[in-house]
Design an enzyme around this catalytic site. Sequence first.
Site, PDB file in Angstrom:
ATOM      1  N   SER C  22       0.828  -1.205   0.000  1.00 57.59           N
ATOM      2  CA  SER C  22       0.000   0.000   0.000  1.00 57.59           C
ATOM      3  C   SER C  22       0.861   1.254   0.000  1.00 57.59           C
ATOM      4  O   SER C  22       1.777   1.390   0.804  1.00 57.59           O
ATOM      5  CB  SER C  22      -0.879   0.000   1.250  1.00 57.59           C
ATOM      6  OG  SER C  22      -1.641   1.179   1.302  1.00 57.59           O
ATOM      7  N   THR C  47      -3.815   3.657   1.292  1.00 59.78           N
ATOM      8  CA  THR C  47      -4.701   3.712   2.452  1.00 59.78           C
ATOM      9  C   THR C  47      -5.723   4.851   2.323  1.00 59.78           C
ATOM     10  O   THR C  47      -5.382   5.972   1.965  1.00 59.78           O
ATOM     11  CB  THR C  47      -3.888   3.911   3.739  1.00 59.78           C
ATOM     12  OG1 THR C  47      -3.015   2.802   3.904  1.00 59.78           O
ATOM     13  CG2 THR C  47      -4.810   4.033   4.954  1.00 59.78           C
ATOM     14  N   ASN C  70       9.853   8.304   4.175  1.00 59.30           N
ATOM     15  CA  ASN C  70       8.752   9.097   3.648  1.00 59.30           C
ATOM     16  C   ASN C  70       7.835   9.535   4.772  1.00 59.30           C
ATOM     17  O   ASN C  70       7.652   8.849   5.781  1.00 59.30           O
ATOM     18  CB  ASN C  70       7.965   8.321   2.592  1.00 59.30           C
ATOM     19  CG  ASN C  70       6.883   7.465   3.200  1.00 59.30           C
ATOM     20  OD1 ASN C  70       5.792   7.941   3.514  1.00 59.30           O
ATOM     21  ND2 ASN C  70       7.189   6.187   3.404  1.00 59.30           N
ATOM     22  N   ILE C  72       4.555  10.955   3.749  1.00 58.98           N
ATOM     23  CA  ILE C  72       3.506  11.427   2.835  1.00 58.98           C
ATOM     24  C   ILE C  72       2.309  11.926   3.656  1.00 58.98           C
ATOM     25  O   ILE C  72       1.757  12.985   3.373  1.00 58.98           O
ATOM     26  CB  ILE C  72       3.043  10.283   1.897  1.00 58.98           C
ATOM     27  CG1 ILE C  72       4.229   9.681   1.139  1.00 58.98           C
ATOM     28  CG2 ILE C  72       1.968  10.787   0.932  1.00 58.98           C
ATOM     29  CD1 ILE C  72       4.962  10.577   0.201  1.00 58.98           C
ATOM     30  N   LEU C  74      -0.558  10.034   4.332  1.00 58.54           N
ATOM     31  CA  LEU C  74      -1.830   9.466   3.864  1.00 58.54           C
ATOM     32  C   LEU C  74      -2.635  10.413   2.974  1.00 58.54           C
ATOM     33  O   LEU C  74      -3.850  10.548   3.138  1.00 58.54           O
ATOM     34  CB  LEU C  74      -2.682   8.991   5.050  1.00 58.54           C
ATOM     35  CG  LEU C  74      -2.080   7.857   5.890  1.00 58.54           C
ATOM     36  CD1 LEU C  74      -3.066   7.426   6.987  1.00 58.54           C
ATOM     37  CD2 LEU C  74      -1.680   6.654   5.052  1.00 58.54           C
ATOM     38  N   CYS C 131       0.646   3.320  10.401  1.00 57.94           N
ATOM     39  CA  CYS C 131       1.229   4.414   9.611  1.00 57.94           C
ATOM     40  C   CYS C 131       2.104   5.271  10.521  1.00 57.94           C
ATOM     41  O   CYS C 131       1.653   5.802  11.523  1.00 57.94           O
ATOM     42  CB  CYS C 131       0.164   5.279   8.965  1.00 57.94           C
ATOM     43  SG  CYS C 131       0.911   6.580   7.949  1.00 57.94           S
ATOM     44  N   GLY C 265       7.209  -2.468  -1.813  1.00 62.91           N
ATOM     45  CA  GLY C 265       6.913  -1.046  -1.695  1.00 62.91           C
ATOM     46  C   GLY C 265       7.941  -0.210  -2.425  1.00 62.91           C
ATOM     47  O   GLY C 265       7.788   0.122  -3.598  1.00 62.91           O
TER      48      GLY C 265
HETATM   49  C1  LIG Z   1       5.784   6.706  -0.495  1.00 64.11           C
HETATM   50  C2  LIG Z   1       5.217   5.688   0.417  1.00 64.11           C
HETATM   51  C3  LIG Z   1       3.881   5.742   0.788  1.00 64.11           C
HETATM   52  C4  LIG Z   1       3.332   4.791   1.639  1.00 64.11           C
HETATM   53  N1  LIG Z   1       2.012   4.847   1.953  1.00 64.11           N
HETATM   54  C5  LIG Z   1       1.450   3.853   2.681  1.00 64.11           C
HETATM   55  C6  LIG Z   1       0.062   3.811   2.920  1.00 64.11           C
HETATM   56  O1  LIG Z   1      -0.691   4.673   2.488  1.00 64.11           O
HETATM   57  N2  LIG Z   1      -0.452   2.793   3.659  1.00 64.11           N
HETATM   58  C7  LIG Z   1       0.344   1.799   4.151  1.00 64.11           C
HETATM   59  O2  LIG Z   1      -0.155   0.886   4.787  1.00 64.11           O
HETATM   60  N3  LIG Z   1       1.684   1.806   3.946  1.00 64.11           N
HETATM   61  C8  LIG Z   1       2.250   2.815   3.212  1.00 64.11           C
HETATM   62  N4  LIG Z   1       3.608   2.786   2.974  1.00 64.11           N
HETATM   63  C9  LIG Z   1       4.424   1.706   3.556  1.00 64.11           C
HETATM   64  C10 LIG Z   1       4.649   0.569   2.557  1.00 64.11           C
HETATM   65  O3  LIG Z   1       3.448  -0.079   2.229  1.00 64.11           O
HETATM   66  C11 LIG Z   1       5.612  -0.465   3.116  1.00 64.11           C
HETATM   67  O4  LIG Z   1       4.991  -1.089   4.220  1.00 64.11           O
HETATM   68  C12 LIG Z   1       6.947   0.102   3.572  1.00 64.11           C
HETATM   69  O5  LIG Z   1       7.411   1.060   2.656  1.00 64.11           O
HETATM   70  C13 LIG Z   1       7.986  -0.989   3.741  1.00 64.11           C
HETATM   71  O6  LIG Z   1       8.159  -1.723   2.548  1.00 64.11           O
HETATM   72  P1  LIG Z   1       9.334  -1.428   1.478  1.00 64.11           P
HETATM   73  O7  LIG Z   1      10.618  -1.540   2.235  1.00 64.11           O
HETATM   74  O8  LIG Z   1       9.168  -2.438   0.402  1.00 64.11           O
HETATM   75  O9  LIG Z   1       9.123  -0.021   1.000  1.00 64.11           O
HETATM   76  C14 LIG Z   1       4.146   3.763   2.149  1.00 64.11           C
HETATM   77  C15 LIG Z   1       5.505   3.713   1.783  1.00 64.11           C
HETATM   78  C16 LIG Z   1       6.048   4.652   0.939  1.00 64.11           C
HETATM   79  C17 LIG Z   1       7.488   4.557   0.588  1.00 64.11           C
END
Ligand SMILES: Cc1cc2nc3c(=O)[nH]c(=O)nc-3n(C[C@H](O)[C@H](O)[C@H](O)COP(=O)(O)O)c2cc1C
Lengths: 235, 235, 309, 309
Positions: C22, C47, C70, C72, C74, C131, C265
Amino acid sequence: MIEAELKKKRISGDYGFFIFKLQEKIENPDAGQFVMLKAPDEPILAKPFSIYSYKNRELVLFIKRVGRLTGRIFSSPIGEIFYVRGPHGNPYISSIDLTKRYILVGGGSGISPLNFFSELHPELTYTKLYGFKEAHIRKLFNENEQKHLVIEEESGHTVVDALNELISEEVGIIACGPIPMLKNLPKNAYVSLEAVMGCGVGTCKSCALKTIEGVKLVCKDGPLFRKEEITWEWI
Amino acid sequence: MIEAELKKKRISGDYGFFIFKLQEKIENPDAGQFVMLKAPDEPILAKPFSIYSYKNRELVLFIKRVGRLTGRIFSSPIGEIFYVRGPHGNPYISSIDLTKRYILVGGGSGISPLNFFSELHPELTYTKLYGFKEAHIRKLFNENEQKHLVIEEESGHTVVDALNELISEEVGIIACGPIPMLKNLPKNAYVSLEAVMGCGVGTCKSCALKTIEGVKLVCKDGPLFRKEEITWEWI
Amino acid sequence: MGVDLSIEVFGIQFKNPIVLASGPAGFGFELQPYLDFSKVGAITLKTITVKAREGNPPPRLVDAYGGIINSIGLQNPGIKGFITEIVPELNKLNTIKIGSIAGFSLEEWQLLVEEMDKIKEIPLIELNLSCPNIKGKRRWAEDVKLTQKVVKTARELTNKPIIVKLAPDVTDIIEIAKAAAEAGADGLTIGNGIQAMRINVETGLPVLKLKTGGLGGPAIKPITLARVFKTSEVLDIPIIGIGGIMDWQDALEYAMAGASLLGIGTAVMVDPQSPTTILSGIEAFLKRKKIKRFRDIIGIAHRGGFSVS
Amino acid sequence: MGVDLSIEVFGIQFKNPIVLASGPAGFGFELQPYLDFSKVGAITLKTITVKAREGNPPPRLVDAYGGIINSIGLQNPGIKGFITEIVPELNKLNTIKIGSIAGFSLEEWQLLVEEMDKIKEIPLIELNLSCPNIKGKRRWAEDVKLTQKVVKTARELTNKPIIVKLAPDVTDIIEIAKAAAEAGADGLTIGNGIQAMRINVETGLPVLKLKTGGLGGPAIKPITLARVFKTSEVLDIPIIGIGGIMDWQDALEYAMAGASLLGIGTAVMVDPQSPTTILSGIEAFLKRKKIKRFRDIIGIAHRGGFSVS
Ligand SMILES: Cc1cc2nc3c(=O)[nH]c(=O)nc-3n(C[C@H](O)[C@H](O)[C@H](O)COP(=O)(O)O)c2cc1C
Ligand SMILES: Cc1cc2nc3c(=O)[nH]c(=O)nc-3n(C[C@H](O)[C@H](O)[C@H](O)COP(=O)(O)OP(=O)(O)OC[C@H]3O[C@@H](n4cnc5c(N)ncnc54)[C@H](O)[C@@H]3O)c2cc1C
Ligand SMILES: Cc1cc2nc3c(=O)[nH]c(=O)nc-3n(C[C@H](O)[C@H](O)[C@H](O)COP(=O)(O)OP(=O)(O)OC[C@H]3O[C@@H](n4cnc5c(N)ncnc54)[C@H](O)[C@@H]3O)c2cc1C
Ligand SMILES: Cc1cc2nc3c(=O)[nH]c(=O)nc-3n(C[C@H](O)[C@H](O)[C@H](O)COP(=O)(O)O)c2cc1C
Ligand code: FES
Ligand code: FES
């Protein structure tokens, strides 16, 4: 650490010779000693490589590609800057009986310190046996070295088979190579061990080796050990 | 991503031209569009660079050294493999009034998309003004380009001063450069914005920009915006 | 020999274990030019909150060694905007959609679950309890009781499978994981970004406007992997492993540690094609190892590895 | 212009803020050929336990992206061996020595503190409550009450300054930090390795014999940095910041986040000269910025950065 520019590489399969020019000299290395070599970025850990040859700030390494750092070295363009420090570890000559001559038994990248030994200590060298699986390796070695190569896919023999034909009371054995090869050696052999290393100088305790005298460190107490003193089950 | 081999570099101080040969072509890029460029290892994030020129899988970037990735590009040996994807973002011509001609006002690395614009759309180009602080930059540009350079340490003028002498009702303005420069432009200018980017394609929401119409994305809705629509305080 | 990459979890058949995590992939649409969704197991959508959110002020992103931080915040169109603008388009993506929601109170959770329950395009619901980027709010997944309350509330309102997204940076993830499972969760996502920051030494200030953010990318892989391993050792519940999966080896490490689905992600953000590259790598590995079904390697690190199986 | 790098904390004058973290530098002796100890603020010696320990079976170390995972397992000669073999040599190192200890019960803590209290070469004591590598043991620093008990016990037995080494990977480090401070700690070390693992995909087994270990190196820097920042925001106690400091920028980030002393672990292992390289970088930065004293930048990120000060 000292800047080491990659100047030349000669590769065959997963083995290769790599020549680095160091920006500063390292202190008179002897055979059995190693350098810690680091990539410009990943991996961040410096890793140990035995010295194959060293003269005038020119460091020759013989490397087998197995993972991240070695992969990086194989794929680097000429001119890439690496970093080294050393020499670390003890020269073989500080551990062995200097009244003997030695058969140098190498397997794969384990030949590296043995070459340096034969270069620096011809009077202690009885002969060399370099064991490899595949014949393509021949093209990395010059005419003089060919006779030392024991190639399994050519002869069906391992380097330990070849050794067994030469063994005698008078000559000693110094061996460096994979664990299964070392385990197959006669009891009285000196074995040069590899271990996962962190610091290479004895502080971090990463390279622990269990011996009959307790836990030792490959970097500080080795890399050469008497085969009999090692608790092989721990490895 | 597409392999991009570094073929040539010409550097002066913290600016430089870098020519990459791509292994596959990218889809007909237009001026204002950018590529996301990634180093072989660190940093792991791909970062945006406007296209200075592109032909026959040869990509020219004009880069200012500011941090990790740009530092890496500057110090890489020729032959190093980078990775690119794109083109991303909207061509300037999809956002501007096509009945006008434009003064192209660039500051520092911001000249990059403007050069591509003048190459592809000479009929829309009124003139170019490339602002830099230091005179050494002249040696990166050929004879034809010299007259477009506005060098602060030579003339005491900024590129915006130079612009103010040229402004008229009929010609538009497209500008790309540092935020303080953009803020000094007349209201009716089009400004090409930079923002920290993650994906470059509109999914990650890293490059948010507050406008009178709400939050927009520099990568997906830009990089060109009307100066008046931007909420500058948010930047 | 063909390799069977499919896997059934939560009573749903996934064509393969690759899930877009997500956030970085948004609602997926913009990735279509680069990514063949028919080769993606599922996408967890960005999300959704009750109210539309414009997100945090920039900079919202900064890179670090081996990762990306990050904040962001939400940014999303809110549940109403989601239903009117996004849901009607979802059938364009030829993969399973997991709906992700985050409430700021139990009432909000209620409302969100009720709405998600009605959306037929969305067969599974992920509760984002972790989050790291909401100013001044503690994360629900830091606390056993809060976790339990939210999951119970959700469980009463829907029969769709519920997945609970946990934070990896808690003292004892097993405790939280158990609480979620007991409250009725069908699965767990481990984990989310780890709270982190960078300071700009030239200004002496945090780089991110929000000061801290969530660290993702290869830097956190060994950390989250250990949490997946520990949790799957004691708890028999499907896990989506997410954190720093950049290549097929990373993906396989998670599977072997016990994850049934593998979330991507940061890698999608860096390279939108990475999910299919990773999938091909997994397939090639299984072929080389003569393993017929992906699902046979799930949790193998708990069962003596390949020497035994 | 000279730059004043010195700093007084715990009533002790350190010539500069660079501290060798406990472990990677051992007892320091082997580093002498490479590192000029007169340029090092202090060394925290390898953690000592009551009984001698041979450490965990190998492999004890594996690298990961941006980091190194170790499970050495506190190999050390035990408090008796330490006193007879190591202490007599310590005056060879021309820097302040911080003694690090770890007990497995309150009685052990007692004994260790009593012994350390007697050693005149060691003016400060660090309580390692957070070693991630002891099989089957929870870390003391995971729990408020346990932390408090150990610190109180120690406080009653010594007047030497007590520093408490905390784990960064807990849900709420502030809670633990406060407990340590209230129980009488003079300072905190934040943090230690973060629990992590790698799996060898060829064997399907964890790479480390102990399965998990502690991750150090640049990967964890933004994580531990955020913990230092948050703690120093609410607590007025000197902090030794440790985690992923590889270069002078990393070191400065920690100082700006609120750390008075800067601990270097992995970097010393990679390059024994890194402490002095880092120190030169800090000095050059302060000169360029025309800042006369290192101590003026400590915690500046909480005070509006350079624009304000
Ligand atoms: C730009 C960005 C936005 C994200 N937005 C959400 C989100 O809206 N909801 C959520 O559950 N996780 C969000 N995440 C977390 C990712 O889903 C993931 O759990 C986290 O980045 C770890 O995985 P990765 O190492 O593959 O990035 C976000 C991550 C990034 C980098
Ligand atoms: C004293 C000494 C001297 C040495 N001399 C030499 C020498 O002269 N020449 C030489 O070639 N070597 C030598 N070595 C060995 C050399 O240090 C190692 O080969 C090197 O450290 C490997 O580094 P790497 O980053 O390439 O491998 P790593 O990435 O650390 O990989 C190490 C091992 O793990 C495996 N592995 C890596 N990643 C994965 C994954 N994702 N899944 C499963 N398995 C994985 C690899 O296959 C490999 O077996 C020496 C070692 C010592 C101790
Ligand atoms: C659409 C678009 C087009 C662009 N086109 C171009 C182009 O054509 N040419 C070009 O040169 N640039 C261009 N840019 C900008 C370019 O993307 C950035 O300069 C680049 O991303 C910087 O990456 P980096 O890794 O080198 O810097 P980073 O390491 O990310 O550093 C970024 C900033 O942080 C500062 N910084 C980094 N580390 C530290 C530290 N430890 N302490 C304090 N400060 C630090 C740096 O000084 C810098 O200001 C463009 C940007 C956009 C959005
Ligand atoms: C090989 C090694 C051994 C360690 N041994 C100890 C130890 O005995 N006591 C301790 O408190 N920390 C020990 N640590 C943790 C370090 O002191 C440090 O807290 C951690 O590595 C994070 O810092 P870094 O990122 O700079 O490495 C050890 C770390 C490593 C890498
Ligand atoms: S490698 Fe550090 S002690 Fe041997
Ligand atoms: S960079 Fe990802 S949305 Fe713009």
